[in-house]
Structure formats: structure tokens, C-alpha cells
Design a protein around this motif. Structure first.
Motif: not given
Length: 420
Positions: A70-71, A333-334, A381-382, A387-388
């Protein structure tokens, strides 16, 4: 990276510290040069190398290859954009615009960080974001301070960007810069005492680490030392935090140890329990926002649009895993983006983030307070470690909107400085 030539009058209106600041920026280490060449890729890769994957390999987590797969999708997107983004030719003096300011730029940054930290502390003191309030065991004692914190809560991050700009302009020393940064950290740390939630503090520390490293203001070996220190003191912090929660009447599970909380690989691996892409079944919650949704939620205050859905991907995921909407769960996040929309969604999402970062950064050819403010917003942030998504992309738009008074302040400072 192309060397930067300094004109003789770079800091003719500053405090005379510009030569040192320019040296920090113009002669990066290999790591910092790599970071600047592949900024978004480094920000995505760093937490996996330093925090997420090592425990998975050490303890033989069978899901490690799922996490890597996924990463790699996100890293492929960011690497392509970072590598092939048009290189902006280096200007003769990339800090020319900073000459148009004066010492007031640092004073402004200091006030912004200090005021934001004070409001954040008072909001925590009033109960905003505390475990007791979230579990319904207490109520906020003041709604006004909570509203103010919602409006200017991002100023602490913005102020860090402005302080770094002031340092590069020669308007403050490195000690003054780190004092300003330290005030922000202190405000967050004091808030932890009343909220019993440590995540905001660690998020701020990781942001500051990456942001200051990007500009060559800290050494990479300090990061390794910091990680060792945090791992050493984390069990004590975890125990103190749990004790505070118990005193507030919140039940704490004895089955979760301090080390368990650091096993992000186990936490993220639970994404395999869900179908991809995740079905939009969380009624009342925004799940996969489009561009119009991002602008709507990011620009229009909720009191002007009260009937819109809530934004909390953590609660959406928790419900999908069989939990209630009163708790939240995240895959990082990812992996969260992967679960929400699938591989293509993940690829284009991170390609977009890479475009934003490279557009703002512009290869360091034009350093201005506004650019550093925007870059700090993206880093924290992103592209924050914890982060979510996509909540933080909406949050970044909200932060930029909340920074309008800061943009006006910068304009007034520049105009006043130019008159002199």
C-alpha cells in the motif's frame, strides 16, 4: 542542489544574522538535499522507515508486505511528481522578497505562536478535546474559548513558518527561532495535562522535526537521538496519562501496554478486515469528498452550513470494524486512503499532494513568509505522520482560510517596512 549565490546587501535592513541563515540553507547535507529534491516522497517514507515498519519486521508481522504494498502505491505517485516536476531555475537571490520586511516580521511570528499557544492551553483547560468530555463525563466550561481555538488553532503551525522566514531574512537569531518554536510545544504539552491525550503533542513534534530538517535547521543525528529518548520515556508518559484518565473517571484497559500503543503495524494491518473500497454506509458522515466538498467544508464555517455531514474518518472506520460512532480508529494516512477509495484513488490522492507541495516549494527559488506558512500547513496536515485522511486535506483548506488575518498582517508589515 544548485548553490545559491548571496548578494552583498541581502540583509542590509536586518539584524546582521542573515549570513548564518543563508549558510544553513545553501549548504545542505546529503540527507537534506535529498529531502528537498523529493519532499513529498520523503515525508511519506520517513514514518514507515523510522516507526511503522521496524516493529513489523522485528516481531514477524505477517501483514508487513500488505503495508509495504500500500505504501509503495503512494510512494510511486509522489516520486513521479517530485522527480518530473519542472525545476525552477535558482534566482540570483532567492530571498530577495524577505528584504522587504524588517524585525517586525519576527515579532509578528512570535505573537502569532504565543497567542495561539495560550488559546490552545485555555481551551484544553476548559475541557475541549479532553477524554472526559468525549466520553460524556464532563462538559466544556467555556464555549467561547473553544470557538476561538477552532478559528485560530492552526496559527501555531503558521507562526512556525513565519518564524523560519524571519530567520532566513536575518531578523532573528537561531535562539530566538527555537524559543518561538518551544513556546508552541509548551502550549501543546500543557494542554495534554488537561485533555489526557498525547497524540497532538507527538504530531506537533514530528511536524517540527521534519520542517526544521527540511531547512537544515537541525541535524539528522538529533532525530535519531530524539527517537531513542522518546522510546525510553514513553512507558512513563503512558503510565502518567493513564493515571490522569483514571482520576477523571475514565476507564483504562489494563490489556493495552505502552509498547502496544507503538505497534502501528498491527493497527494498520486491520485494514485487511474491510472491503476495498469501503462502502459509503456511515450515515451522517462525509466519507469520500470531491473538490466541491473540500472547498465547502474548508471555506464555509459550520454555523453557516449546520446541516452538512460530520467529518471524522476515524469514526467511519471504527463503525466499519464493528465499533460505535463514539470512538475512532485509523489505519494511518496512507492505508486509510487505500481503504476508502482503492489503489487508483490512493495514487492520485498522493499525486495531488505532491503537486501542491512542489508548487508551494518551487525548488526553493522564491522563499517568502506566505510560502513557508503554506508549506508548514501541508507538512503538519495532509502529510503529517499521524494525520487522518481526507479530514486533514479539508483541515488544510480551513487553516489557509483562517490565516487570512495573518496574510493581511504580513501585507501591513511589508508596506510599513518599505516606507522606511
Amino acid at each position: 542542489m544548485t548553490a545559491i549565490k548571496s548578494s552583498g546587501n541581502l540583509n542590509s535592513s536586518s539584524t546582521g544574522r542573515g549570513d548564518d541563515a543563508l549558510s544553513d540553507f545553501a549548504r545542505p547535507t546529503r540527507l537534506v538535499a535529498f529531502f528537498r529534491r523529493l519532499p513529498t516522497t520523503t515525508l511519506v517514507l520517513a514514518p514507515y522507515l523510522l516507526l511503522f515498519l521496524p516493529p513489523a519486521f522485528i516481531f514477524g508481522n505477517s501483514s508487513v508486505w500488505f503495508l509495504i504494498k500500500v505504501a509503495l502505491i503512494a510512494l510511486l505517485a509522489t516520486t513521479l511528481v517530485d522527480l518530473f516536476w519542472p525545476r525552477t531555475p535558482q534566482m540570483q537571490d532567492p530571498k530577495a522578497i524577505l528584504k522587504r520586511y524588517d524585525r517586525r516580521l519576527f515579532h509578528f511570528a512570535f505573537i502569532v505562536v504565543a497567542f495561539s499557544s495560550l488559546v490552545r492551553f485555555l481551551a484544553a483547560l476548559a475541557g475541549k478535546g479532553s477524554v472526559a468530555v468525549q466520553t460524556g463525563r464532563a462538559e466544556m466550561s467555556s464555549g467561547y474559548i473553544g470557538t476561538l481555538d477552532s478559528l485560530i488553532g492552526s496559527w501555531g503551525i503558521a507562526g512556525v513558518g513565519l518564524a523560519v522566514a524571519a530567520y532566513f531574512g536575518g531578523y532573528c537569531s537561531k535562539k530566538e527561532l527555537f524559543l518561538t518554536v518551544g513556546i508552541g510545544v509548551a502550549g501543546t504539552a500543557l494542554g495534554v495535562v488537561f485533555t489526557q491525550i498525547t497524540a497532538p503533542l507527538f504530531s506537533e513534534i514530528t511536524f517540527l522535526t521534519m520542517f526544521l530538517l527540511f531547512f537544515g535547521l537541525i541535524r539528522s543525528r538529533l532525530i535519531l537521538i530524539g527517537i531513542v529518548v522518546v522510546l525510553y520515556i514513553w512507558p512513563t508518559i503512558f503510565e502518567i496519562r493513564n493515571q490522569w484518565r483514571v482520576e477523571s473517571g475514565v476507564r483504562v484497559s489494563d490489556e493495552v501496554s505502552a509498547f502496544d500503543r507503538l505497534r502501528f503495524d498491527l493497527q494498520f494491518a486491520r485494514a485487511q478486515e474491510l472491503s476495498v473500497p469501503l462502502e459509503d454506509t456511515a450515515i451522517g458522515f462525509l466519507q469520500n469528498p470531491n473538490v466541491l466538498d473540500i472547498l465547502r467544508y474548508g471555506i464555509i464555517p459550520r454555523f453557516l452550513d449546520p446541516d452538512r455531514d460530520l467529518v471524522s474518518t476515524g469514526q467511519v472506520i471504527n463503525m466499519a470494524l464493528g465499533g460505535s460512532e463514539t470512538s475512532a480508529y485509523t489505519f494511518g494516512p496512507v492505508t486509510t486512503i487505500y481503504v476508502l477509495g482503492g489503489s487508483l484513488y490512493l495514487f492520485f490522492y498522493y499525486a495531488l499532494l505532491a503537486v501542491l507541495v512542489n508548487w508551494v516549494w518551487k525548488n526553493g527559488a522564491l522563499i517568502t513568509p506566505v510560502r513557508l506558512l503554506l508549506l508548514a500547513t501541508l507538512f503538519s496536515g495532509p502529510l503529517g505522520w499521524f494525520s487522518t485522511q481526507p479530514d486533514t486535506l479539508i483541515g488544510a483548506v480551513q487553516d489557509v482560510t483562517a490565516s487570512v488575518p495573518l496574510f493581511i498582517g504580513l501585507y501591513l508589515i511589508r508596506r510599513k517596512s518599505e516606507r522606511h
